[in-house]
Scaffold this active site. Structure first.
Site, short mmCIF file in Angstrom:
data_model
loop_
_atom_site.label_atom_id
_atom_site.label_comp_id
_atom_site.label_asym_id
_atom_site.label_seq_id
_atom_site.Cartn_x
_atom_site.Cartn_y
_atom_site.Cartn_z
N ASP A 152 25.60 -25.93 -18.21
CA ASP A 152 24.71 -25.70 -19.01
C ASP A 152 24.70 -27.21 -19.63
O ASP A 152 25.69 -27.51 -20.62
CB ASP A 152 25.05 -24.59 -19.73
CG ASP A 152 24.22 -24.37 -21.10
OD1 ASP A 152 23.36 -25.26 -21.44
OD2 ASP A 152 23.91 -23.15 -21.47
N HIS A 153 23.70 -27.64 -19.76
CA HIS A 153 23.69 -29.11 -20.34
C HIS A 153 23.57 -28.88 -21.84
O HIS A 153 24.01 -29.97 -22.46
CB HIS A 153 22.44 -29.94 -20.03
CG HIS A 153 22.68 -31.42 -19.71
ND1 HIS A 153 23.63 -32.07 -20.26
CD2 HIS A 153 21.74 -32.36 -19.13
CE1 HIS A 153 23.89 -33.29 -20.08
NE2 HIS A 153 22.53 -33.61 -19.57
N ARG A 154 23.54 -28.00 -22.46
CA ARG A 154 23.76 -27.94 -24.00
C ARG A 154 24.99 -28.19 -24.31
O ARG A 154 25.42 -28.46 -25.48
CB ARG A 154 23.20 -26.44 -24.38
CG ARG A 154 21.66 -26.34 -24.48
CD ARG A 154 21.37 -24.87 -24.67
NE ARG A 154 22.10 -23.98 -23.94
CZ ARG A 154 21.64 -22.69 -24.00
NH1 ARG A 154 20.85 -22.09 -24.91
NH2 ARG A 154 22.30 -21.89 -23.07
N PRO A 204 19.50 -24.82 -19.93
CA PRO A 204 19.02 -26.20 -19.11
C PRO A 204 19.92 -26.40 -18.22
O PRO A 204 21.25 -27.03 -18.44
CB PRO A 204 19.05 -27.14 -20.32
CG PRO A 204 19.90 -26.52 -21.44
CD PRO A 204 19.87 -25.36 -21.45
#
Ligand code: CAO
Length: 440
Positions: free
Chosen positions: A412-414, A234
């Site tokens: 990466d928003h994770r 994401p």
């Protein structure tokens, strides 16, 4: 001309079963094992295949007729048949070529269906197959051809309500269901897989002249990787502007000395140093997500990759241990690796082990772009073209002409929160605006 009768083969205890579908008509050319018709008892439906090929001369049955083993189905001209028969084509006393089989064995929690004794429950492809599907305690009736049609389109019969006699699922029911699924909002389909429609196959030559140019190996490889990275990580892209006026003055002041050492001292070499400084400050950017998604693998080394445009496509050479090198060394390596990449001489290990990637389009142009993360790295920095802009000076209360470099950090928003994304680019701004800090 050689006319032969085609009879219903031995279908066991099925007596007076109804013909529910006929797949052939007079004049059709058929081959051995083509589906001729579907019969259905109150327990199962089964396809009747052609024992040999030829041209259909006359139909002897119609939908709704009741048939048993030995009933006359049609008259076939076999003189043109070249396909091997599945059994000796004894026309008047036809021996079936395959034992009817139960295609769908019910799960143990459901009662076993009553099937004729000689019908063995084993999985094998048609040609003769009884088709009763047990789904959640109820049966889904569909002829083998409808079942095949549904399978080809990926339709799950257990979700389809049959509109035929005794709730039998027809081809139209399947088509209606597919249309309904396609019309559903995409977010619903995203629940399982990505629900992506297959690409439309379009013959573009109908609109004008075209030429088919095969993709290079690099393009095919990088395309598949970029696609995976784009859909699995994401992405968020944080934009910022860095004032590089002083840095650029310093770089220019060093150009002659660098040239004497055979080096072209580019902005990218300084960017590498700034990035390593930011990676040290924010270790979660120098990391990879473990494949089980349970932990973060923090890296204690600082290998930085850079996207390099080559005639064959994009490659990402990696400069190792950037933290241990000065800008001259980095600039030299950047030039060497770029040259190797463009001459297709880059070794595989020169593209491995990167912790973070910089993609610079500054030498080409453009104001902003959103780079795709080079997974399993968790962030990438995009650089666009630096431009002179009026920047407000709080102290003097005036606008000053400053050289401003647009930054775009995709992460990466994770792994990385938005606040850390903004902190990272702010840190870069600080480093780039003060060359002394950068070279410390
Ligand atoms: N702003 C303004 N000018 C810039 C600049 C920037 N951000 N970055 C570079 N320049 C200038 C350089 O100073 C140089 O000017 P001079 O020739 O007057 O000295 C000129 O642009 C060309 O620079 P360069 O591109 O040769 O060198 P570089 O070190 O900046 O870049 C490399 C090297 C390998 C990154 C670059 O050649 C390249 O391949 N870029 C494309 C990367 C790419 O395709 N990214 C997209 C990935 S996503 O699809």
């Amino acid at each position: 001309m050689s006319i032969k009768e085609v009879l219903v083969p031995d279908i066991g205890n099925f007596e007076n079963v109804e013909v529910i579908e006929i797949m052939v008509k007079v004049g059709d050319e058929i081959v051995t094992d083509s589906s001729l018709m579907t019969v259905e008892s109150d327990k199962a439906a089964m396809d009747i295949p052609a024992p040999f090929g030829g041209t259909v001369k006359e139909m002897k049955i119609k939908v709704g007729d009741k048939v048993s083993s030995g009933s006359l189905v049609l008259m076939l001209d076999t003189s043109s048949d070249t396909t091997p028969a599945t059994a000796a084509p004894v026309v008047t006393s036809f021996t079936p070529t395959a034992t009817p089989v139960v295609a769908n064995v019910p799960p143990p929690s459901h009662p076993a269906p009553e099937v004729p004794n000689h019908i063995q429950p084993k999985h094998r492809p048609d040609p003769i197959a009884a088709h009763v599907e047990f789904v959640a305690g109820k049966t889904a009736h569909a002829s083998p051809s409808v079942r095949r049609f549904a399978r080809e389109l990926g339709a799950d019969l257990s979700h389809i309500k049959g509109s035929g006699p005794r709730g039998r699922i027809t081809k139209e029911d399947v088509q209606r269901w597919i249309k309904g699924e396609l019309a559903k909002p995409k977010t619903e389909a995203m629940g399982v897989g990505f629900g992506v429609l297959p690409a439309a196959e379009i013959d573009f030559s109908q609109f004008g002249e075209t030429e088919n140019q095969p993709l290079s190996r690099i393009k095919k490889l990088s395309g598949a990787n970029l696609h995976r990275n784009w859909v699995t990580a994401p992405h968020v892209t944080q934009f910022d502007d860095a004032d590089i006026t002083d840095l650029e003055d310093f770089r220019k002041s060093m150009l002659d000395e660098a040239a004497k050492r055979g080096v072209k001292l580019t902005l990218l070499a300084f960017m590498m140093k700034a990035v390593v400084n930011a990676l040290r400050t924010f270790p979660q950017f120098n990391a990879s997500l473990a494949t089980d998604g349970e932990s973060l693998i923090l890296k204690k080394y600082f290998h930085v990759g850079f996207a390099c445009d080559t005639p064959d496509g994009l490659v990402v050479p990696v400069i190792r241990d950037v933290n241990k090198k000065d800008v001259m060394d980095i600039a030299r390596e950047l030039a060497d690796l770029s040259e190797l990449a463009r001459e297709r001489k880059l070794k595989v290990d020169a593209m491995q082990g990167g912790c973070f990637t910089i993609s610079s389009l500054g030498g080409i142009g453009g104001t902003k772009f959103t780079p795709i993360i080079n997974c399993p790295e968790v962030a990438i920095l995009g650089l666009s073209r630096a431009e002179m802009k009026p920047v407000w000076n709080k102290a003097t209360k005036t606008f000053e002409p400053r050289l401003v470099l647009p930054l775009a950090l995709s992460y990466d928003h994770r792994v990385i929160d938005g606040a850390d994304g903004a902190r990272f680019t702010s840190h870069l701004r600080l480093m780039l605006s003060d060359v002394r800090r950068l070279l410390l």
